[in-house]
Design a protein around this motif. Sequence first.
Motif: not given
Lengths: 306, 227
Positions: A217-222, B79-80
């Motif tokens: 989730m962190r890596l997906v940008g949450a 990161r988005r």
Amino acid sequence: MWTGFKRIVRSGFVGFWRNAFVSLASIFVMTVALLVIGATMLSDQLLGVTLKNIQDKVDINLYFVTTASQEDIDALVARLEAMDEVTEVRYTSRDEALTQFRERHKNDELTIQALEELGDNPLGASLAIKAADTTQYENIATFIEEQRALEEPQAPLIDEVNYFKNKGSIDKLTGIIGAAQKASVITLAVLMIAAVLITFNTIRLAIYTTREEISVMRLVGASNTFIRGPFMLQGLMYGLIAGVVAILILYPVVLWIGPASESFFQFNLFEYFVNDFVHIFSVLVGSGMALGLISSVLAVSRYLRV
Amino acid sequence: MIYFDKVSKYYNAGQSIAIEDVTFQVAPKEFVSIVGHSGAGKSTLLKMLIAEERPTTGQVFFESLDIHQIPRVKLPKYRRKIGTVFQDFKLLPHKTAFENIAFAMEANGRADDEIMENVPQALALVDLEDKSWNFPHELSGGEKQRVAIARAIVNQPDIIIADEPTGNLDPIATYEVVQILRKINDLGTTVIMTTHNKGVIDELGRRVITMDEGRIVRDDQEGKYVL
């Protein structure tokens, strides 16, 4: 903001449902922990009431000589009542003592006959003195002894004080009450700490199984809030459900124990449970939810440092 | 667009070298493959791009932004802008294919109607419309990787980073995944990929950076797999 909140709530519920086994296991463990807390609360109450009942039965009886004047008696009562340690002084007059004596021995022809033979009332007036605490009887007894020492030998006032006859058992009882209270505080603390640690560890393990997901989730940008939210909600739900289940289990138990506790301890646990239901409910459900929430926040934050 | 400036990374207080003195640029819309043996430092380069690792010395820029100066709380937002694809897919196991892709959009704060529109489009691009409600364990390796690619592109990132995307796949799935990446690149997204696969590199015929023991040893515009 609102969509974010809505998504967190939905994701919390979906996660709760899809990880049903983990959720169930966590709720089960938390229920046991809360039952321990609930049972400790109830037994603490029971112990407190029992100790109080026993303490209430302890008093000092002071018997006056039959010739004691009402004036002297009143003066002594006033002095005793002025003492901080004394909570109650109950006066029994000569006539009342005689009535009580007749009542007690009404089936005993011989004793009543002997009393009739005497003609005069052989009984003196008496005082029953109560203290707030059993440790204070010593002081009261000493005070009475001092009063006695001041009396004129030709015209005594106090005939007998039963404290010194009962001193041994009062001291022993004081010791037992003190030890019981200390033991109950220690037990309570140990059980509470165990319940908190077990709950914390269970939730930590439940979240440990999802640590990979958290890093994804962190890596997906949450954001952290977005990741943490559903876990916090699940922690709250675990606590809420576990609290309610614990109450549902306690109810039939106290219903069953109620009459027995009534006859044995003169304290009906079931009545206490019903009368104090709001208090018990809020303690169990509240501590369950707080525990669940805090454990979740602490457990998740370990994995948010990616 | 991306600029590595004399970047080095040491572990164990300088005992072991992951990357040493690496400098290169990636222009917009490029498709760059990074090749090299295991331990050559390929993955470390990519981890620095998403700020999962910090360089010991040197700087990494995304446009004019020094990536490792971004405060921790602003990292999710950065990161988005980057879509990531991993060798082990890294899908969320308790979410369906659709939800996995939707999660990336939800995390981005996108509206529900956008999600309902864009997720099926992304699934169509990787040719998985019929698997939207399957959980990851119900999908094959190739299908999982295609879901992961759909998730990476759904927020229309400026750049896709793929770390050994075909490492766990059979030849046919490998071919499909590479075709999808090529299609994404043709649509205008920069792609940076690491790989071991000689066939993939030779077939692509795009820029290849070759690494060995933490250093860049070759950088060819139309490279072959030479090691």
